[in-house]
Design an enzyme around this catalytic site. Structure first.
Site, short mmCIF file in Angstrom:
data_model
loop_
_atom_site.label_atom_id
_atom_site.label_comp_id
_atom_site.label_asym_id
_atom_site.label_seq_id
_atom_site.Cartn_x
_atom_site.Cartn_y
_atom_site.Cartn_z
N ASP A 170 30.64 27.50 60.20
CA ASP A 170 29.44 27.44 59.17
C ASP A 170 28.41 28.44 59.47
OD1 ASP A 170 26.66 26.69 58.30
OD2 ASP A 170 27.86 25.45 57.18
N MET A 198 27.25 25.69 54.36
CA MET A 198 28.61 26.35 53.87
C MET A 198 29.86 25.51 53.94
SD MET A 198 27.63 29.08 52.89
CE MET A 198 26.04 30.21 53.11
N ASP A 199 29.85 24.31 54.95
CA ASP A 199 30.74 23.50 55.28
C ASP A 199 30.86 22.40 54.16
OD1 ASP A 199 32.35 24.40 57.41
OD2 ASP A 199 31.17 23.39 58.76
N ILE A 200 29.60 22.06 53.65
CA ILE A 200 29.51 21.15 52.78
C ILE A 200 29.83 21.43 51.34
CG2 ILE A 200 27.68 19.63 51.63
CD1 ILE A 200 26.14 19.44 54.05
#
Length: 440
Positions: A170, A198-200
Site C-alpha cells: 500500500d 489503496m488496499d481497501i
C-alpha cells in the site's frame, strides 16, 4: 457462555459497557450471495477484505491458509492475549469465513485444493506473479477443472508486462501513483495516508469486479479471468486530479486541510475544538455568511459571490471566520450550520468517531460473542440491504479451524482420510486430534 479472556486488553474488557450486542438479521431472510462459494487463497489486506465483503453478503468463503503459520496478517498487533494468531487487524478483514489449513507445497495438498476449486464459483488469489501457475492452480488449470469459474487475481502491477514481477504494498502504491505528492502541506514532504487506502479501495474494486462477473455468468453461462492491480487502482485514487493535470499540465500542489477548488473549505477553530467546513458552491457560501456568522455584507460582496474571487481572498476569509468561530463553542456553531445546511463536522479521533452519535445511530460498531474469547468488537460494512440483509457477523477463524468440517461437508472425506492427511502434513495436524487418534 464464552469465558471472558479480555482482561489483558483494557479496551476489550469495556466492550459490554460501551457498545451494543449485534442485532441479528431477520430470521429466514435470504442473503444476496446465498449458494455462492469462494475458494480464497489471498492474504494480508486487499484480497481478504474483498472476500470478506462477499462473505458478509452470504457467500461461503473458504480461506486456504498455510499449515501452522496461516496468513501473516494474523500477527499484526494488537494480538489477543489468548491467541497470538488473532490480531485486531486480521479480525477486521476476515469475518464470516471458514479456514482450511493446507500444505500447497505437497502434491496431496494441491490435489485437495483442486477438489475444492471444482466446487467453487469464485477463486481469488494475490500471490506473487507465477506462484499459482507453479502450483498448478493458475487460471487455465482451474478453468479446465471448472469452466464456469470466476478467477480473480489481485496483483501489484498486473500479471503480464515489464513489471509483473514486482511486489506491491500500500505505501509504495501511494508513493508511485502520485497520491503522496498531493497530501500534506506545501512547506514539507508529501505524506502517506496511515490508513491502507489503496488496499481497501483495491478490495472494493475486486469485490465489484467479481459481482459484475457473476452477473455476466448468470446471463451468458461463462466464467472468466479478472484482475485488479494495486497500482492501477492507486492511480484512480488520485481522483479528478489526474484529469486536471491532463487538461493543464499542472501538478497538484499540497494544500494541507484547505481545498484548491473551493473556498472557504478547511479546518476552523471554535472556542473548544476544531471542525471542518466544506463550502462546495456559491449557495453554501451565501448561507454560511448570512445565516451562520451573520455577515450579510460578505454574502453580498460581488467578488466573493464567485468561487475564484473567494479563492483569491482565502486568507482574509479564513481570518474572518476563525475570529467569529472563536467566540462560541462547537455545539453552538454545529446547530447553526446544521440549520443552515452547511456541510460541516468536528475533527475527531478514531475513538471519538467510533463512539459518536452518528456511529451509534448507524449501528456501525457492535460486539459479538466468540466461543473462546468472550466479547469481540465488530465494525460493520457500510451496506444496508432491505431484502437481503448482510450475514450476522462471525469472528474471523483460527488457523485451519474449519479444515475437517470443509473436507467432510464439501468434499465428502471420512474421518480416516482426514486423519491420514493430518498425519502426512497435508492439513494442519492440530485441526483433527480425534481423527488422528482413531487412525492410530
Amino acid at each position: 457462555m464464552p469465558s471472558n479472556t479480555n482482561v489483558d486488553i483494557p479496551m476489550l474488557k469495556n466492550l459490554e459497557a460501551e457498545f451494543p450486542e449485534h442485532t441479528p438479521r431477520p430470521a429466514g431472510a435470504p442473503k444476496a450471495l446465498d449458494g455462492i462459494r469462494v475458494v480464497d487463497f489471498t492474504h494480508f489486506i486487499a484480497g481478504p477484505l474483498a472476500t470478506m465483503i462477499l462473505a458478509d453478503m452470504g457467500a461461503d468463503v473458504i480461506k486456504v491458509e498455510a499449515v501452522e503459520r496461516g496468513d501473516d496478517f494474523r500477527y499484526y498487533p494488537p494480538r489477543h492475549p489468548a491467541d497470538a494468531t488473532m490480531g485486531g487487524p486480521y479480525l477486521w478483514a476476515n469475518r464470516n469465513k471458514r479456514s482450511v489449513a493446507l500444505n500447497l507445497k505437497s502434491p496431496e495438498g494441491v490435489a485437495v485444493a483442486k477438489q475444492l476449486i471444482a466446487t467453487a464459483d469464485i477463486v481469488t488469489e494475490n500471490f506473487s506473479t507465477g506462484v499459482m501457475e507453479r502450483l498448478g492452480l493458475g487460471y487455465e488449470a482451474c478453468k479446465a477443472i471448472n469452466p464456469r469459474l470466476i478467477y480473480c487475481a489481485v496483483s501489484a502491477y498486473g500479471r503480464e508486462g515489464a513489471f509483473a514481477d514486482r511486489l506491491g504494498f500500500d505505501p509504495i502504491a501511494q508513493a508511485e501513483s502520485g497520491f503522496v505528492s498531493m497530501n500534506g502541506y506545501a512547506d514539507r514532504e508529501g505524506v502517506r495516508a496511515l490508513s491502507p487506502v489503496m488496499d481497501i479501495s483495491t478490495a472494493m474494486m475486486a469485490s465489484n469486479a467479481i459481482l459484475g462477473a457473476l452477473v455476466s455468468r448468470e446471463r451468458g453461462g461463462e466464467g472468466q479471468f479478472l484482475e485488479v492491480a494495486l497500482f492501477d487502482n492507486a492511480v484512480l485514487m488520485t481522483g479528478y486530479a489526474s484529469l486536471q493535470h491532463l487538461f493543464t499540465g499542472d501538478e497538484p500542489q499540497r494544500h494541507g486541510n484547505t481545498s484548491p477548488d473551493t473556498c472557504p473549505s478547511g479546518v476552523f477553530n471554535a472556542a473548544d475544538k476544531s471542525f471542518y467546513i466544506n463550502c462546495g458552491n456559491d449557495k453554501i457560501f451565501q448561507r454560511l455568511m448570512r445565516n451562520v456568522i451573520e455577515r450579510p455584507d460578505l454574502a453580498d460582496d460581488p467578488v466573493l459571490a464567485d468561487r475564484n474571487g473567494r479563492i483569491a481572498r482565502r486568507s482574509e476569509l479564513f481570518g474572518i471566520l476563525n475570529d467569529a468561530f472563536a467566540r462560541a463553542p462547537w455545539r453552538h456553531w454545529q446547530e447553526r450550520m446544521r440549520a443552515a445546511g452547511i456541510p460541516s463536522g468536528e475533527v475527531r479521533s478514531v475513538g471519538e468517531a467510533l463512539r459518536s452519535p452518528e456511529a451509534r445511530e448507524r449501528k456501525i460498531v457492535s460486539r459479538i460473542r466468540h466461543p473462546r474469547f468472550g466479547w469481540l468488537p465488530n465494525v460493520a460494512l457500510p451496506i444496508r440491504y432491505s431484502a437481503t440483509p448482510l450475514a450476522d457477523p462471525v469472528a474471523a477463524p483460527g488457523i485451519g479451524q474449519h479444515t475437517a468440517e470443509v473436507l467432510q461437508q464439501v468434499l465428502g472425506y471420512d474421518e480416516m482420510k482426514i486423519a491420514r492427511l493430518a498425519q502426512d502434513g497435508v492439513v494442519d495436524s492440530k485441526v483433527a486430534p480425534s481423527f488422528v487418534a482413531v487412525s492410530g
